[in-house]
Write an enzyme that holds these catalytic residues in place. Sequence first.
Site, PDB file in Angstrom:
ATOM      1  N   ASN A 152       0.795  -1.230   0.000  1.00 19.49           N
ATOM      2  CA  ASN A 152       0.000   0.000   0.000  1.00 19.49           C
ATOM      3  C   ASN A 152       0.829   1.282   0.000  1.00 19.49           C
ATOM      4  O   ASN A 152       0.307   2.359  -0.242  1.00 19.49           O
ATOM      5  CB  ASN A 152      -0.947   0.010   1.199  1.00 19.49           C
ATOM      6  CG  ASN A 152      -0.260  -0.323   2.503  1.00 19.49           C
ATOM      7  OD1 ASN A 152       0.348  -1.391   2.634  1.00 19.49           O
ATOM      8  ND2 ASN A 152      -0.315   0.573   3.466  1.00 19.49           N
ATOM      9  N   GLN A 180      -5.088  -3.853  -1.638  1.00 17.70           N
ATOM     10  CA  GLN A 180      -4.668  -2.900  -2.676  1.00 17.70           C
ATOM     11  C   GLN A 180      -4.624  -3.540  -4.062  1.00 17.70           C
ATOM     12  O   GLN A 180      -4.398  -2.845  -5.051  1.00 17.70           O
ATOM     13  CB  GLN A 180      -3.291  -2.310  -2.350  1.00 17.70           C
ATOM     14  CG  GLN A 180      -3.254  -1.448  -1.112  1.00 17.70           C
ATOM     15  CD  GLN A 180      -3.945  -0.096  -1.283  1.00 17.70           C
ATOM     16  OE1 GLN A 180      -4.242   0.343  -2.390  1.00 17.70           O
ATOM     17  NE2 GLN A 180      -4.220   0.568  -0.171  1.00 17.70           N
ATOM     18  N   HIS A 202     -13.591  -0.040   0.794  1.00 18.24           N
ATOM     19  CA  HIS A 202     -13.420   1.412   0.647  1.00 18.24           C
ATOM     20  C   HIS A 202     -12.171   1.824  -0.124  1.00 18.24           C
ATOM     21  O   HIS A 202     -11.909   3.014  -0.296  1.00 18.24           O
ATOM     22  CB  HIS A 202     -13.474   2.110   2.006  1.00 18.24           C
ATOM     23  CG  HIS A 202     -12.258   1.956   2.860  1.00 18.24           C
ATOM     24  ND1 HIS A 202     -11.332   2.949   3.003  1.00 18.24           N
ATOM     25  CD2 HIS A 202     -11.821   0.924   3.605  1.00 18.24           C
ATOM     26  CE1 HIS A 202     -10.366   2.534   3.809  1.00 18.24           C
ATOM     27  NE2 HIS A 202     -10.644   1.305   4.193  1.00 18.24           N
ATOM     28  N   CYS A 326      -2.279   5.520   8.664  1.00 20.46           N
ATOM     29  CA  CYS A 326      -2.383   5.171  10.079  1.00 20.46           C
ATOM     30  C   CYS A 326      -1.141   5.607  10.857  1.00 20.46           C
ATOM     31  O   CYS A 326      -1.192   5.780  12.059  1.00 20.46           O
ATOM     32  CB  CYS A 326      -2.593   3.672  10.249  1.00 20.46           C
ATOM     33  SG  CYS A 326      -2.814   2.780   8.720  1.00 20.46           S
TER      34      CYS A 326
END
Length: 390
Positions: A152, A180, A202, A326
Site C-alpha cells: 500500500n 490494494q 473502501h 495510520c
Amino acid sequence: MRKVYLDNAATTYVSSEVMAEMLPCFNTIYGNSSSIHSFGREASSIVDRARDRVAHAINANKSNEIYFTSGGTEADNWAIKGIAHAYASKGKHIIVSSIEHHAVLDACKQLEDEGFEITYLPVDKYGIVNIADILHAIKKTTILISIMTVNNEVGTIQNIKAIAKTAHEYGIIFHTDAVQAIGAVKIDVQDMEIDAMSMSAHKIYGPKGVGALYLKNGIQIEPLIIGGNQERAKRGGTTNVPAIAGFGKAIEIAVRDLSINQQKLKVVREYFVTMVKERIPYIQVNGHPHQKISGIVNISFEMIEGESILMLLDLEGVAVSTASACTSNALEPSHVLKAMGIEDELAQGAIRFSFGKNISKSDIDYVLEVLEKAVSKLRSISPITKAGRR
Ligand SMILES: *Cc1c(COP(=O)(O)O)cnc(C)c1O
C-alpha cells in the site's frame, strides 16, 4: 480553491453505482438477514447476491468461501490469529514479510506474546520478497505464510502464485492481503493457489467498514468475533446488509473495469513521473520499476520532510500522504521504506501519490505546479543542503 485528491490508497469516494445499490437497503429492504420472515429473506437474498459477486470477482470455487467482515483490518486479524489458533497443535511458526500492513504485523506481535514464533522476511530494494528467503525460513513447525499481493505504500506486486506454490510444497497454508490488489491486478484465487485472502470495499469505491475474508473450503479457522451464527457461525454480529450490498457492487465494477482503469492510470503515472523528474531535481522514485501497480507512486524528495510537503500541498487543495495514513501522526520513517533499505533521511522525505479513476490531466498539471513550488520553497529554507549532505 481547486481540489485534487491523490490519496486513493487511503480511501476512495463511493461511486454512484455503488450508492444506488446500497440506498434501498437502508429503508426499504431493512430486514435482519438472519430473520426467517419475508423482510429477513429479502435482506438475505441481497447478501447472497453480494457474496456471489465477490466470489465471482476473485474466481472462488464456491460463494460460501466468502466471509464478510468489517474491513481489511478485521480480515487480516482474523486470518492470522484464526488460522494460527486453529493449527497451533501442528506448529507455532508463521512467516510474513516485513512490509505487511500493520493489521498483519500487529496481529503477529500479539501472537508472539502468546508464544508463537514469527519470521519477518526481508525484501529487496524494490520491495520484493525473495522465494529463497522463504525457503530458508520454512521450518517443520511453520503453519502459515502471509505475504501481501500489493504493497500500500509503494505499489510493488509480489510473485504470489510462486510463493503460494512454495508454501504448498511444504504443506503450509498461504494467506495474502489483497486489499490494494483488487481492481489493480487480476486475482484468481484458484489459479494463484491462495488459501485465504483479505479484501476491503473502501479502497475500490465502496463504503468504509466492510470487507471480506476468502477462506478456501477445508482450511480451518477459529472465529475472531463470537456471539451469533452469522457467516456460517464463523463471524458473529448482525449482518451489515447495505455495506455488503455496496461491496458486492464495488468489486464487480472493479474487476469489470480493471483493464480500462489500469491503462488510464498507467498513462497518468508515466506522465506524472516524467514531469516530476523533469521539473524537480534530487528525487528518487521508490518501488519496483515495472512490477508495480500504476495507481501508487512513491517519491522521496531529498533534503526536505514529507510532512512539510504534505502540509504545503494541502494548503493548495492537493491531498497526498506520507507513508500509510495510520502512521502519519508518528514521525518515524515508514517500516516499508526502511525494509527496502532506504536511508532514514530519504524515507522521511517520501510522499505517496495515489491516483483515482476520475483523475484528469489538468489535475496532474495543477499538482505538478504546486508540488514544484512547495519543494523549492521548502528547500530554500532547509537546513540540509546538497553540499552539506555529501
Ligand atoms: C487499507 C488497507 C488495509 C485495511 O483495510 P480497512 O478496510 O481499512 O480496515 C489492510 N491492508 C492494506 C494493504 C490496506 O491498504
